[in-house]
Enzyme design. Sequence first.
Site, short mmCIF file in Angstrom:
data_model
loop_
_atom_site.label_atom_id
_atom_site.label_comp_id
_atom_site.label_asym_id
_atom_site.label_seq_id
_atom_site.Cartn_x
_atom_site.Cartn_y
_atom_site.Cartn_z
N GLU A 20 53.76 75.33 46.52
CA GLU A 20 55.02 76.06 46.32
C GLU A 20 54.81 77.31 45.47
O GLU A 20 53.78 77.47 44.82
CB GLU A 20 56.07 75.14 45.67
CG GLU A 20 55.71 74.71 44.26
CD GLU A 20 56.93 74.33 43.43
OE1 GLU A 20 57.82 75.19 43.25
OE2 GLU A 20 56.98 73.19 42.94
N SER A 64 69.27 67.97 41.97
CA SER A 64 68.43 68.92 42.72
C SER A 64 68.49 68.65 44.21
O SER A 64 68.45 67.50 44.67
CB SER A 64 66.99 68.82 42.24
OG SER A 64 66.18 69.67 43.02
N LYS A 121 60.16 65.34 35.36
CA LYS A 121 60.19 65.54 33.91
C LYS A 121 61.28 64.73 33.25
O LYS A 121 62.35 64.54 33.82
CB LYS A 121 60.45 67.01 33.60
CG LYS A 121 59.29 67.88 33.89
CD LYS A 121 59.39 69.15 33.07
CE LYS A 121 58.06 69.85 33.09
NZ LYS A 121 58.03 70.97 34.02
N1 PSU Z 1 59.93 70.80 37.82
C1 PSU Z 1 58.80 71.17 37.18
N2 PSU Z 1 58.28 72.41 37.43
C2 PSU Z 1 58.85 73.27 38.32
C3 PSU Z 1 60.03 72.85 39.01
C4 PSU Z 1 60.52 71.61 38.73
O1 PSU Z 1 58.28 70.41 36.41
O2 PSU Z 1 58.35 74.39 38.51
C5 PSU Z 1 60.65 73.75 40.04
C6 PSU Z 1 60.26 73.27 41.45
O3 PSU Z 1 60.15 74.39 42.30
C7 PSU Z 1 61.48 72.44 41.88
C8 PSU Z 1 62.60 73.23 41.22
O4 PSU Z 1 61.64 72.33 43.26
O5 PSU Z 1 62.06 73.64 39.96
C9 PSU Z 1 63.84 72.39 41.04
O6 PSU Z 1 64.87 73.22 40.62
P1 PSU Z 1 66.38 72.64 40.54
O7 PSU Z 1 66.33 71.64 39.44
O8 PSU Z 1 67.21 73.85 40.23
O9 PSU Z 1 66.66 72.05 41.88
MN MN Z 2 70.22 71.98 39.78
#
Ligand code: PSU
Ligand code: MN
Length: 305
Positions: free
Chosen positions: A26, A141, A160
């Site tokens: 990614e 997410s 996390k």
């Molecule tokens: N968690 C991590 N590092 C990251 C991300 C998540 O430990 O870089 C990034 C990934 O690209 C994941 C995104 O898909 O954040 C999720 O974002 P959101 O919580 O806004 O869906």
């Molecule tokens: Mn979100």
Amino acid sequence: MTDLPLAFAPEIRAALDTGRPVVALESTIITHGMPFPQNLETARRVEAEVRAAGATPATIAVMGGRIHIGLTDAELEALAQATGVMKLSRADLAFCLATGGIGATTVAATMICAHLAGIAVFATGGIGGVHRGAGESFDISADLTELGLTPVTVVAAGAKAILDLNKTLEVLETHGVPVIAFGQDEFPAFWSRSSGLRAPLRADSASEIARAHLLRARLGLAGGQLVANPIPAEAEIPRAAIGPVIEAALAEAAAQGIAAKAVTPFLLARIFELTEGRSLAANIALVLNNARLGAAIACEIAALR
Ligand code: PSU
Ligand code: MN
């Protein structure tokens, strides 16, 4: 508008055409997950790790109205330093393509692009999940629903502890996503090997994961697999050490009214600052470890096909 807006690096096109293993990577981790220059250095090391394990790396990003499957080193460097890059999930992928913007793909968007390109395996750091306080904020997410829809095996170090891990596992179960801890019973918590939660499934070899991936396709099951690969022991930050830092970062996010897409990047950046880089060293070690396992799974899938 008949052809898919995909731009393959020649090396990846050749590997896919001849059935050789490819691992998708990614780009949001580069633009929104780590600071410069460690983001660029890590992206290069992750690609090298995939190669060393016998597969071809395909870092994915949107540029010039096309989904790039594999970036040149110059493109990787430009992306790592660019500002104003869109953070793309399922919701904004097509819009970014239509408007010609530069976009970094999250886990959800990378899964969509990998599947369109014919790539079965994707390695990253951590997935998005159910945020703490989601009962009020509704912040869950789109990575979780994507895992229920798109047939790609995703290798991550769990999620996390900025998230509610228990609720994250519940939502994955609802969407029919197999959550497979690698080499241990517990679901790993990114910087820490332990979360206190048992993973629903456990695998001890890449070939079991590869066979399960192929059987899902045979059964016509939509959706992918989440492989939760614990951080190497020597790079781990114990839960007790990272806990107070997470609490501090969450309190700041709440005080500043951080919402929606901005939440995860804000928390990651604050935790890097508050740990003075210790969290970043752990993050790099676990991504490299996931790249190795992703390559091993991709090699097994290629051998079985
Ligand atoms: N968690 C991590 N590092 C990251 C991300 C998540 O430990 O870089 C990034 C990934 O690209 C994941 C995104 O898909 O954040 C999720 O974002 P959101 O919580 O806004 O869906
Ligand atoms: Mn979100």
